[in-house]
Structure formats: C-alpha cells, structure tokens
Scaffold this motif. Structure first.
Motif, PDB file in Angstrom:
ATOM      1  N   TYR A  77      -6.433 -15.648  -4.226  1.00 27.92           N
ATOM      2  CA  TYR A  77      -5.400 -16.456  -4.786  1.00 27.92           C
ATOM      3  C   TYR A  77      -4.393 -16.959  -4.097  1.00 27.92           C
ATOM      4  O   TYR A  77      -3.449 -17.576  -4.152  1.00 27.92           O
ATOM      5  CB  TYR A  77      -4.595 -15.632  -6.017  1.00 27.92           C
ATOM      6  CG  TYR A  77      -4.326 -14.023  -5.516  1.00 27.92           C
ATOM      7  CD1 TYR A  77      -3.357 -13.790  -4.816  1.00 27.92           C
ATOM      8  CD2 TYR A  77      -5.327 -13.052  -5.948  1.00 27.92           C
ATOM      9  CE1 TYR A  77      -3.198 -12.539  -4.499  1.00 27.92           C
ATOM     10  CE2 TYR A  77      -5.158 -11.886  -5.371  1.00 27.92           C
ATOM     11  CZ  TYR A  77      -3.879 -11.597  -4.805  1.00 27.92           C
ATOM     12  OH  TYR A  77      -3.802 -10.246  -4.357  1.00 27.92           O
ATOM     13  N   ILE A  80      -1.606 -17.893   2.087  1.00 31.91           N
ATOM     14  CA  ILE A  80      -1.760 -17.309   3.587  1.00 31.91           C
ATOM     15  C   ILE A  80      -2.853 -16.589   3.745  1.00 31.91           C
ATOM     16  O   ILE A  80      -2.913 -15.790   4.732  1.00 31.91           O
ATOM     17  CB  ILE A  80      -0.502 -16.598   3.753  1.00 31.91           C
ATOM     18  CG1 ILE A  80       0.020 -15.265   3.021  1.00 31.91           C
ATOM     19  CG2 ILE A  80       0.848 -17.658   3.772  1.00 31.91           C
ATOM     20  CD1 ILE A  80       1.159 -14.576   3.673  1.00 31.91           C
ATOM     21  N   SER A 116       5.775  -9.395   4.708  1.00 29.65           N
ATOM     22  CA  SER A 116       4.761 -10.219   5.775  1.00 29.65           C
ATOM     23  C   SER A 116       3.388 -10.001   5.179  1.00 29.65           C
ATOM     24  O   SER A 116       3.106  -9.496   4.338  1.00 29.65           O
ATOM     25  CB  SER A 116       4.865  -9.830   7.290  1.00 29.65           C
ATOM     26  OG  SER A 116       3.933  -8.477   7.246  1.00 29.65           O
ATOM     27  N   VAL A 149       4.834  -4.721   3.241  1.00 33.20           N
ATOM     28  CA  VAL A 149       3.817  -5.133   4.310  1.00 33.20           C
ATOM     29  C   VAL A 149       2.597  -4.579   3.833  1.00 33.20           C
ATOM     30  O   VAL A 149       1.684  -4.246   4.644  1.00 33.20           O
ATOM     31  CB  VAL A 149       4.484  -4.733   5.366  1.00 33.20           C
ATOM     32  CG1 VAL A 149       5.577  -5.820   6.030  1.00 33.20           C
ATOM     33  CG2 VAL A 149       4.663  -3.475   5.505  1.00 33.20           C
ATOM     34  N   LEU A 169       7.444  -2.004  -1.971  1.00 33.81           N
ATOM     35  CA  LEU A 169       7.052  -2.853  -2.804  1.00 33.81           C
ATOM     36  C   LEU A 169       5.139  -3.346  -2.776  1.00 33.81           C
ATOM     37  O   LEU A 169       5.189  -3.886  -1.664  1.00 33.81           O
ATOM     38  CB  LEU A 169       7.482  -4.403  -3.067  1.00 33.81           C
ATOM     39  CG  LEU A 169       8.880  -4.416  -3.526  1.00 33.81           C
ATOM     40  CD1 LEU A 169       9.426  -5.870  -3.107  1.00 33.81           C
ATOM     41  CD2 LEU A 169       8.931  -4.153  -5.047  1.00 33.81           C
ATOM     42  N   ARG A 171       2.205  -4.664  -4.979  1.00 29.30           N
ATOM     43  CA  ARG A 171       1.832  -4.985  -6.406  1.00 29.30           C
ATOM     44  C   ARG A 171       0.398  -4.508  -6.421  1.00 29.30           C
ATOM     45  O   ARG A 171      -0.429  -4.973  -5.526  1.00 29.30           O
ATOM     46  CB  ARG A 171       1.785  -6.493  -6.441  1.00 29.30           C
ATOM     47  CG  ARG A 171       3.325  -7.071  -6.726  1.00 29.30           C
ATOM     48  CD  ARG A 171       2.920  -8.583  -7.011  1.00 29.30           C
ATOM     49  NE  ARG A 171       4.566  -9.261  -7.204  1.00 29.30           N
ATOM     50  CZ  ARG A 171       4.646 -10.339  -7.571  1.00 29.30           C
ATOM     51  NH1 ARG A 171       3.502 -11.192  -7.552  1.00 29.30           N
ATOM     52  NH2 ARG A 171       5.455 -10.999  -7.785  1.00 29.30           N
ATOM     53  N   PRO A 244       4.556 -15.321 -12.614  1.00 26.91           N
ATOM     54  CA  PRO A 244       3.459 -16.272 -12.837  1.00 26.91           C
ATOM     55  C   PRO A 244       2.570 -16.307 -11.905  1.00 26.91           C
ATOM     56  O   PRO A 244       3.090 -16.457 -10.684  1.00 26.91           O
ATOM     57  CB  PRO A 244       4.000 -17.572 -13.311  1.00 26.91           C
ATOM     58  CG  PRO A 244       5.472 -17.431 -12.628  1.00 26.91           C
ATOM     59  CD  PRO A 244       5.945 -15.953 -12.582  1.00 26.91           C
ATOM     60  N   TYR A 245       0.999 -16.339 -12.040  1.00 29.32           N
ATOM     61  CA  TYR A 245       0.261 -16.775 -11.068  1.00 29.32           C
ATOM     62  C   TYR A 245       0.373 -18.250 -10.754  1.00 29.32           C
ATOM     63  O   TYR A 245       0.456 -18.935 -11.819  1.00 29.32           O
ATOM     64  CB  TYR A 245      -1.304 -16.503 -11.287  1.00 29.32           C
ATOM     65  CG  TYR A 245      -2.237 -17.236 -10.516  1.00 29.32           C
ATOM     66  CD1 TYR A 245      -2.440 -17.066  -9.275  1.00 29.32           C
ATOM     67  CD2 TYR A 245      -3.106 -18.197 -11.483  1.00 29.32           C
ATOM     68  CE1 TYR A 245      -3.422 -17.899  -8.798  1.00 29.32           C
ATOM     69  CE2 TYR A 245      -3.799 -19.031 -10.668  1.00 29.32           C
ATOM     70  CZ  TYR A 245      -4.267 -18.749  -9.175  1.00 29.32           C
ATOM     71  OH  TYR A 245      -4.937 -19.555  -8.728  1.00 29.32           O
ATOM     72  N   ILE A 246       0.393 -18.894  -9.586  1.00 32.56           N
ATOM     73  CA  ILE A 246       0.443 -20.463  -9.558  1.00 32.56           C
ATOM     74  C   ILE A 246      -0.495 -20.710  -8.643  1.00 32.56           C
ATOM     75  O   ILE A 246      -0.816 -20.315  -7.321  1.00 32.56           O
ATOM     76  CB  ILE A 246       1.833 -20.876  -8.933  1.00 32.56           C
ATOM     77  CG1 ILE A 246       3.005 -20.275  -9.769  1.00 32.56           C
ATOM     78  CG2 ILE A 246       1.936 -22.105  -8.708  1.00 32.56           C
ATOM     79  CD1 ILE A 246       4.416 -20.725  -9.459  1.00 32.56           C
ATOM     80  N   LEU A 326       2.659 -19.168  -0.371  1.00 32.26           N
ATOM     81  CA  LEU A 326       1.742 -18.305  -1.138  1.00 32.26           C
ATOM     82  C   LEU A 326       1.190 -19.120  -2.204  1.00 32.26           C
ATOM     83  O   LEU A 326      -0.029 -19.132  -2.713  1.00 32.26           O
ATOM     84  CB  LEU A 326       2.398 -17.132  -1.779  1.00 32.26           C
ATOM     85  CG  LEU A 326       3.248 -16.208  -1.092  1.00 32.26           C
ATOM     86  CD1 LEU A 326       4.092 -15.261  -1.803  1.00 32.26           C
ATOM     87  CD2 LEU A 326       2.523 -15.761   0.012  1.00 32.26           C
TER      88      LEU A 326
HETATM   89  N1  SAM Z   1       1.113  -8.355   2.379  1.00 28.37           N
HETATM   90  C1  SAM Z   1       1.947  -7.891   1.258  1.00 28.37           C
HETATM   91  C2  SAM Z   1       1.145  -7.358   0.049  1.00 28.37           C
HETATM   92  O1  SAM Z   1      -0.058  -7.653  -0.298  1.00 28.37           O
HETATM   93  O2  SAM Z   1       1.686  -6.486  -0.657  1.00 28.37           O
HETATM   94  C3  SAM Z   1       3.224  -8.790   0.793  1.00 28.37           C
HETATM   95  C4  SAM Z   1       2.800 -10.252   0.898  1.00 28.37           C
HETATM   96  S1  SAM Z   1       1.723 -10.742  -0.453  1.00 28.37           S
HETATM   97  C5  SAM Z   1       1.591 -12.363   0.124  1.00 28.37           C
HETATM   98  C6  SAM Z   1       3.071 -10.883  -1.471  1.00 28.37           C
HETATM   99  C7  SAM Z   1       2.680 -11.143  -3.279  1.00 28.37           C
HETATM  100  O3  SAM Z   1       2.588 -12.579  -3.268  1.00 28.37           O
HETATM  101  C8  SAM Z   1       1.392 -10.508  -3.720  1.00 28.37           C
HETATM  102  O4  SAM Z   1       1.382  -9.310  -4.043  1.00 28.37           O
HETATM  103  C9  SAM Z   1       1.088 -11.661  -4.747  1.00 28.37           C
HETATM  104  O5  SAM Z   1       1.199 -11.097  -6.049  1.00 28.37           O
HETATM  105  C10 SAM Z   1       1.715 -12.745  -4.679  1.00 28.37           C
HETATM  106  N2  SAM Z   1       1.186 -14.025  -4.386  1.00 28.37           N
HETATM  107  C11 SAM Z   1      -0.008 -14.600  -3.440  1.00 28.37           C
HETATM  108  N3  SAM Z   1      -0.487 -15.589  -3.984  1.00 28.37           N
HETATM  109  C12 SAM Z   1       0.198 -15.789  -5.374  1.00 28.37           C
HETATM  110  C13 SAM Z   1       0.042 -16.965  -6.093  1.00 28.37           C
HETATM  111  N4  SAM Z   1      -0.838 -17.858  -5.779  1.00 28.37           N
HETATM  112  N5  SAM Z   1       0.652 -17.038  -7.239  1.00 28.37           N
HETATM  113  C14 SAM Z   1       1.766 -16.059  -7.439  1.00 28.37           C
HETATM  114  N6  SAM Z   1       1.735 -15.045  -6.522  1.00 28.37           N
HETATM  115  C15 SAM Z   1       1.198 -14.970  -5.430  1.00 28.37           C
END
Ligand code: SAM
Length: 373
Positions: A77, A80, A116, A149, A169, A171, A244-246, A326
C-alpha cells in the motif's frame, strides 16, 4: 413514513443505550461504526464529552521529522516501498535532523517524532542512538521524543529507550492476520506475529506504546474494524494513530482501487473509529492523522473535535516533503515548517481545542499503567 420514524427512533435508542454501556461487544462496535445522521451526532457528542472529561481540551504537538524515505520493506500500500523506482530517495543529514528538532524546540513544541522507512542495520541503530542523545542535549532534556522507525530487535529498542526515546509508534495496520498478509508480501520481513512481538517488546521495555490501523483498505470489513478496536483495548495500548487508507498509483494495491469505499466514506469511517475509540479507551492519546487532511482540508481538526488530542505538524524541511509520499494528495508538502505551524494555531482553535506548548502531553493511560492503577 410513521413506520420509518419508529424504526429510526428504535435505532437512536439502540445507539444511545450502547453509548451508556461500560463495555462493548463486537456487535455493539459494528453498530456504532455503521451509525449515520443523528445517531452519528450522538456518538460524536459522547466522544467529545468523554475527551473533555478524561484528557481535557488540550492538544499536544509532536513535530514530525520524516528523516528518510529509504525503506527495506515492500508493503503493497505504501508509496515509499522498496520496489517503487519512481521515488527520489533521500536521507536527511544529522545536521538537518538536529535543525528540525531545534526548530520544534524553539517553537515550544513539547515533543518530536522521528519517522523513516525501515532499516535494521547496526549503523542505523547507532545513528538513531547518537541522534537521540544529541536532541536531548540541544533541548536541555525538554523535547520528548517518539520514534516510528518500524520493526527492530528488542536490544535495539532497549538501547534507544535508554538513549532518551520514550514513545514508540508501530502500526499493526490491521489486526486481521489474513488481511495483514494480503497487503504485505508473503515473506519473513512482513510477518504479522513478528510485528505483534515488537509491540509486546516495546511495552515490556517501558515505552509508551502506540499502534494503529489503516481504515478503508481493500478487502477490509466493518467486522475487521470492530476487531481492531477490541485489539487496541485488549492490548492496553497507550496511544493510537490511525487514518484512512489512501491509494497510491505506484503500489500493487492500486489495482484494487475500484473496490474501495469513496474517499469521503473512508474519511467518515475514520472519524467514527476515533470517536468510538475515545469512548472505549477514555484516557489514551489519539492522534489526528495527517491522512485525514489529505481528504478534507479540515480533516485533522474534525478528528480533534470527535476525540483526538494529538497533532503531528510536519517539521521536515520543505525540500524533502514531496518525496515522503506514502499516498496521493499528501497535505502541506510544499510548505516550510514555520508556515505549517502558523496555520495549525488557527486550525486547532476552530476545533475548540487549546494547543498546549512546552508540555510532553504523555498518555494518561500510560501513567496509570505505570502506577499499577
Ligand atoms: N517504517 C515505519 C513503520 O512501518 O512503522 C514508519 C513509516 S510507515 C511509512 C508509516 C505509516 O504510514 C504506516 O504504518 C502506514 O500505516 C502508513 N501508510 C503507508 N502507506 C499508506 C497509505 N497508502 N495510506 C495511508 N497510510 C499509509
């Protein structure tokens, strides 16, 4: 018509009865997630009242430093993800990161978040350790530091905790293991149980532990979201950042864009998730995710109104913002940090919130947990 009205009164009655309960079943949570119109207003009124009562109307800032978009992971999703060759990769210098932290300190933000892409190398672990020490030093211990991170070993988490990070944090993205595996590659680097182990390790080490999910993912159901809320509660999480997922056109999940709820529906569901979580876990910290603002210009403020109490203004130098993409339509990518802050002052006031400067705004839930209450 009268019949319809009776039906409606019955539902209103059901929602208000559910909101009076002290615990919630999976089916209660589903009903709350599906509520509309006046029922939804009732939910938002309740969550707002609970927020005022349990955590107050203060809104705490976490200055977000997105210091690198280099990522070892390949989440289906995320814009990056490692395999996306269209991203211009960047990695801020230590000097740039320290400048961003200094900016947050000088502007009286209580805390920062270092975020990051994922990197598990020993050199990365050393770098973060040194940065943590330097940030503590430059702010004379004033800045609270959250890390985001990704998945790391327990010993690395411990080193960073000892060096001064006190919140983390990570997720879970979704508490449905089957769905987790649908939205990640099927390999050892993207393992649901490993992520759960990381969350447990963070909690055991003593971090204020934060997690979250994406809302409106392809294949996700209302039942999944109800389970996500129960997961937060059962885990005893201290902080939540969910949004929201985007979709992003350069990611594999983009192929399923036709199956998604509309952006407005995903936004609406995200606000309900925040509101229900506030009713469920009264004293935790809840962030109004930046992704809310990608859909609605007042998205984060609306999140604050219904129960969130944390905002993460972006303090990454403007030059790099566009490359931490993202998802599509990410807000504020062309602003410098100072502009970002000025705009937030006014926005939070609109949501009846009061920005609290120079305070860490630690999770009350965490403090009670620590005292064994
Ligand atoms: N690498 C770390 C990690 O995975 O916890 C932090 C960076 S990661 C890019 C941060 C958050 O961006 C992810 O946990 C995810 O929930 C969110 N994210 C990534 N792609 C997304 C999307 N397409 N829409 C919404 N949230 C997104």
């Amino acid at each position: 018509m009268l019949f319809l009205l009776r039906q409606f009164e019955k539902t209103m009655d059901t929602i208000s009865k559910i909101l009076e309960q002290s615990s919630f079943s999976h089916s209660d949570l589903e009903q709350l997630l599906l509520c509309v119109g006046d029922e939804k207003s009732l939910l938002f009124k309740k969550s707002s009242d609970i927020k005022t009562l349990f955590v107050g109307n203060k809104v705490y800032f976490r200055g977000l430093i997105e210091f690198s978009n280099v990522c070892d992971k390949d989440c289906y999703y995320c814009g990056i993800r490692n395999s996306n060759l269209f991203v211009r990769r960047y990695n801020l210098t230590d000097g740039e990161i320290l400048d961003a932290a200094r900016f947050a300190d000088e502007n009286r933000f209580g805390s920062i978040v270092l975020q990051s892409g994922e990197n598990c190398s020993p050199a990365f672990a050393d770098r973060i350790t040194n940065l943590l020490k330097q940030i503590k030093q430059l702010s004379k211990g004033k800045l609270g530091i959250s890390l985001s991170v990704g998945e790391q070993s327990e010993s690395v988490y411990r080193r960073w905790f000892e060096a001064g990070a006190h919140r983390y944090l990570l997720r879970i993205e979704t508490s449905n293991q089957a769905l987790f595996h649908k939205i990640h590659p099927d390999d050892l680097h993207h393992d649901f149980n490993r992520r759960m182990d990381c969350l447990h390790a963070l909690k055991a080490i003593g971090y204020q532990t934060g997690t979250g999910v994406m809302i409106g993912l392809p294949f996700q159901t209302i039942s999944d979201l109800a389970n996500d809320l129960l997961f937060f509660q059962q885990f005893g999480i201290d902080m939540v950042g969910m949004g929201p997922y985007i979709e992003h056109s350069d990611t594999p999940l983009y192929a399923f864009r036709d199956q998604l709820l509309s952006l407005q529906e995903r936004f609406d569901l995200s606000l309900k998730m925040i509101a229900i979580l506030r009713v469920l876990m009264k004293d935790i910290n809840i962030a109004a995710a930046t992704a809310l603002q990608a859909i609605d210009p007042l998205g984060r403020e609306k999140g604050i109104k219904v129960g969130a109490n944390i905002i993460m203004p972006n303090v990454t130098p403007g030059l790099y913002r566009n490359d931490y993409s993202l998802y599509e339509n990410k807000p504020c990518v062309d602003e410098e940090p100072a502009q970002c802050k000025g705009c937030l002052d006014a926005r939070v006031a609109l949501a009846n919130g009061e920005i609290c400067y120079e305070e860490w705004g630690d999770s009350i839930h965490f403090m009670k947990r620590k005292k064994g209450e």
